[in-house]
Write a protein that holds these residues in place. Sequence first.
Motif, mmCIF file in Angstrom:
data_model
loop_
_atom_site.group_PDB
_atom_site.id
_atom_site.type_symbol
_atom_site.label_atom_id
_atom_site.label_comp_id
_atom_site.label_asym_id
_atom_site.label_seq_id
_atom_site.Cartn_x
_atom_site.Cartn_y
_atom_site.Cartn_z
ATOM 1 N N TYR A 198 0.822 -1.216 0.000
ATOM 2 C CA TYR A 198 0.000 0.000 0.000
ATOM 3 C C TYR A 198 0.863 1.278 0.000
ATOM 4 O O TYR A 198 0.439 2.306 -0.476
ATOM 5 C CB TYR A 198 -0.908 0.043 1.237
ATOM 6 C CG TYR A 198 -2.017 -0.984 1.246
ATOM 7 C CD1 TYR A 198 -3.082 -0.876 0.367
ATOM 8 C CD2 TYR A 198 -2.013 -2.042 2.145
ATOM 9 C CE1 TYR A 198 -4.116 -1.797 0.380
ATOM 10 C CE2 TYR A 198 -3.043 -2.960 2.174
ATOM 11 C CZ TYR A 198 -4.094 -2.845 1.296
ATOM 12 O OH TYR A 198 -5.120 -3.750 1.319
ATOM 13 N N HIS A 199 2.081 1.188 0.563
ATOM 14 C CA HIS A 199 2.960 2.358 0.700
ATOM 15 C C HIS A 199 2.247 3.510 1.386
ATOM 16 O O HIS A 199 2.309 4.658 0.932
ATOM 17 C CB HIS A 199 3.482 2.799 -0.679
ATOM 18 C CG HIS A 199 4.461 1.840 -1.271
ATOM 19 N ND1 HIS A 199 5.720 1.661 -0.764
ATOM 20 C CD2 HIS A 199 4.342 0.989 -2.304
ATOM 21 C CE1 HIS A 199 6.360 0.739 -1.476
ATOM 22 N NE2 HIS A 199 5.535 0.308 -2.406
ATOM 23 N N GLU A 200 1.537 3.202 2.474
ATOM 24 C CA GLU A 200 0.764 4.252 3.160
ATOM 25 C C GLU A 200 1.662 5.363 3.691
ATOM 26 O O GLU A 200 1.245 6.513 3.790
ATOM 27 C CB GLU A 200 -0.029 3.648 4.322
ATOM 28 C CG GLU A 200 -1.349 3.059 3.852
ATOM 29 C CD GLU A 200 -2.081 2.345 4.966
ATOM 30 O OE1 GLU A 200 -2.169 2.915 6.047
ATOM 31 O OE2 GLU A 200 -2.551 1.216 4.719
ATOM 32 N N GLU A 201 2.916 4.983 4.024
ATOM 33 C CA GLU A 201 3.811 5.986 4.605
ATOM 34 C C GLU A 201 4.363 6.940 3.538
ATOM 35 O O GLU A 201 4.813 8.023 3.849
ATOM 36 C CB GLU A 201 4.934 5.290 5.397
ATOM 37 C CG GLU A 201 5.952 4.488 4.606
ATOM 38 C CD GLU A 201 5.381 3.283 3.850
ATOM 39 O OE1 GLU A 201 6.043 2.842 2.896
ATOM 40 O OE2 GLU A 201 4.299 2.771 4.206
ATOM 41 N N ASP A 202 4.314 6.523 2.264
ATOM 42 C CA ASP A 202 4.809 7.394 1.195
ATOM 43 C C ASP A 202 3.974 7.162 -0.069
ATOM 44 O O ASP A 202 4.306 6.348 -0.929
ATOM 45 C CB ASP A 202 6.304 7.133 0.935
ATOM 46 C CG ASP A 202 6.896 8.189 0.022
ATOM 47 O OD1 ASP A 202 6.110 8.958 -0.582
ATOM 48 O OD2 ASP A 202 8.133 8.258 -0.078
ATOM 49 N N ARG A 203 2.893 7.907 -0.149
ATOM 50 C CA ARG A 203 1.945 7.742 -1.266
ATOM 51 C C ARG A 203 2.602 7.981 -2.623
ATOM 52 O O ARG A 203 2.232 7.370 -3.624
ATOM 53 C CB ARG A 203 0.774 8.723 -1.101
ATOM 54 C CG ARG A 203 -0.028 8.536 0.151
ATOM 55 C CD ARG A 203 -1.243 7.668 -0.133
ATOM 56 N NE ARG A 203 -1.796 7.177 1.121
ATOM 57 C CZ ARG A 203 -2.592 7.885 1.929
ATOM 58 N NH1 ARG A 203 -2.908 9.120 1.624
ATOM 59 N NH2 ARG A 203 -3.074 7.349 3.026
ATOM 60 N N ASP A 204 3.600 8.905 -2.659
ATOM 61 C CA ASP A 204 4.233 9.226 -3.950
ATOM 62 C C ASP A 204 4.894 7.991 -4.552
ATOM 63 O O ASP A 204 4.908 7.815 -5.765
ATOM 64 C CB ASP A 204 5.288 10.331 -3.774
ATOM 65 C CG ASP A 204 4.620 11.660 -3.420
ATOM 66 O OD1 ASP A 204 3.385 11.750 -3.590
ATOM 67 O OD2 ASP A 204 5.331 12.577 -2.975
ATOM 68 N N VAL A 205 5.461 7.136 -3.689
ATOM 69 C CA VAL A 205 6.107 5.910 -4.183
ATOM 70 C C VAL A 205 5.065 5.033 -4.866
ATOM 71 O O VAL A 205 5.270 4.518 -5.971
ATOM 72 C CB VAL A 205 6.757 5.125 -3.006
ATOM 73 C CG1 VAL A 205 7.281 3.775 -3.473
ATOM 74 C CG2 VAL A 205 7.850 5.954 -2.372
ATOM 75 N N ASP A 232 -7.146 8.438 -1.134
ATOM 76 C CA ASP A 232 -6.358 9.460 -1.831
ATOM 77 C C ASP A 232 -5.397 8.862 -2.837
ATOM 78 O O ASP A 232 -5.319 9.313 -3.979
ATOM 79 C CB ASP A 232 -5.558 10.292 -0.811
ATOM 80 C CG ASP A 232 -6.420 11.401 -0.246
ATOM 81 O OD1 ASP A 232 -7.250 11.937 -1.004
ATOM 82 O OD2 ASP A 232 -6.282 11.695 0.954
ATOM 83 N N SER A 233 -4.678 7.821 -2.405
ATOM 84 C CA SER A 233 -3.711 7.249 -3.346
ATOM 85 C C SER A 233 -4.437 6.558 -4.498
ATOM 86 O O SER A 233 -4.006 6.618 -5.645
ATOM 87 C CB SER A 233 -2.742 6.297 -2.644
ATOM 88 O OG SER A 233 -3.440 5.375 -1.871
ATOM 89 N N SER A 234 -5.590 5.941 -4.208
ATOM 90 C CA SER A 234 -6.345 5.292 -5.285
ATOM 91 C C SER A 234 -6.805 6.318 -6.311
ATOM 92 O O SER A 234 -6.646 6.130 -7.514
ATOM 93 C CB SER A 234 -7.562 4.553 -4.701
ATOM 94 O OG SER A 234 -7.153 3.424 -3.969
ATOM 95 N N LEU A 235 -7.350 7.415 -5.824
ATOM 96 C CA LEU A 235 -7.841 8.455 -6.745
ATOM 97 C C LEU A 235 -6.692 9.017 -7.589
ATOM 98 O O LEU A 235 -6.863 9.310 -8.772
ATOM 99 C CB LEU A 235 -8.515 9.575 -5.940
ATOM 100 C CG LEU A 235 -9.139 10.707 -6.737
ATOM 101 C CD1 LEU A 235 -10.233 10.195 -7.675
ATOM 102 C CD2 LEU A 235 -9.729 11.755 -5.796
ATOM 103 N N SER A 236 -5.523 9.101 -6.970
ATOM 104 C CA SER A 236 -4.374 9.687 -7.686
ATOM 105 C C SER A 236 -3.920 8.843 -8.873
ATOM 106 O O SER A 236 -3.235 9.360 -9.756
ATOM 107 C CB SER A 236 -3.169 9.837 -6.752
ATOM 108 O OG SER A 236 -3.525 10.601 -5.653
ATOM 109 N N VAL A 237 -4.248 7.561 -8.893
ATOM 110 C CA VAL A 237 -3.735 6.715 -9.979
ATOM 111 C C VAL A 237 -4.806 6.366 -11.015
ATOM 112 O O VAL A 237 -4.568 5.545 -11.902
ATOM 113 C CB VAL A 237 -3.076 5.423 -9.442
ATOM 114 C CG1 VAL A 237 -1.888 5.763 -8.563
ATOM 115 C CG2 VAL A 237 -4.070 4.527 -8.716
#
Length: 333
Positions: A198-205, A232-237
């Motif tokens: 999930y890379h929750e600690e670093d969404r950019d990764v 947030d990370s899901s929407l970003s991709v």
Amino acid sequence: MSSLPKTMKAVLIEKTGGTDVLQYKTDVPVPELKEGEVLVKNEFIGINYIDTYFRSGVYPPPSYPYILGREGSGTVAAVGPNAPSDLSVGTRVAYMGQYAYAEYVPVASNYTIPIPDSIDTKTAAASLLQALTALTLIREAHPVKKGDWILVTAAAGGVGLWLCQLLKAVGARTIATASTEEKRALAKENGAEVLLEYHEEDRDVFVKKVLEITGSEGVRAVFDSVGKSTFDSSLSVVARKGSMVSFGNASGPVTGFALARLSAKNVRLVRPTLFNYIATREELKEAAEELWKFIEKDGLNVKIHKVYPLSDIVQATQDIEGRKTTGKLVLTP
Ligand code: NDP
């Protein structure tokens, strides 16, 4: 109803809260039937994550005492007025509805179907709700096309493994996220092509990795059941004109979302529930027939994590909420 017992085993709650509010009882009255309902004698009961929302109060129970549980399978033990003729006493059926954590369940005939001879009763209870959720997501929430890149969160869970299998079967390419190496390996066995943390600690990764995999475009759709921690990370991709399908709250509900964010890529945001895709008996039959075909012809199947006695409901609930499970948890009354 004369040959039926007067009382039965059931798991109910009288208030919302932690697993301490779960009460296993052996003297709960066997329910009376209403118009169009049938009484099912459960052989197997499917556990779904939504059961935890009703227990904790994320979704409010309609009244108390409230018997939890939303699916199962067994045989019709009694029929109410005007129940359909294919649901006669003795018919082997699977159903979705309420009050399933019990020996006997009153279910609306709209949500009850005979199980075909080729499907065993345990598989039916273990599949119906999660597999139909996955099926309606890929057919209706975002009609998936061959070759589409799709992101699936919690990919080794009950719905997640069905999504991985169905997406593979229809020729889509799945990027799967799950919290452990073992879970990700299971998603791969079930058809996922690329596995990610999930890379929750670093969404950019996370975002960078998905963009690399998809040739900078992003995914045509995300099927996100984790909610708060991944939204947030899901929407970003999501790709331009793609779909953000948010269908669960395992980490908590998504709140405070600014609609204007969608216009950055003209993303479709969908927040569906299975019961609004399948609201009539015709819709249930059509979807279930497609599911049975995927099981019979394409070899799709359900991974059963464990079968627990109904009296072990606290342990079963702690296991699913503690992220210790893969696939489906089943109860026997
Ligand atoms: P799962 O078997 O998928 O169990 C939930 C999974 O969520 C866990 O295994 C875990 O996987 C993941 N997860 C992520 N964050 C958390 C957290 N903070 N606490 C607990 N679990 C977390 O359950 P189901 O297959 O029954 O349901 C999956 C999701 O789909 C649920 O959110 C459910 O509400 C939703 N759903 C929605 C439906 C609808 O109609 N909208 C119908 C059916 C299900 P990991 O450790 O890999 O992250």
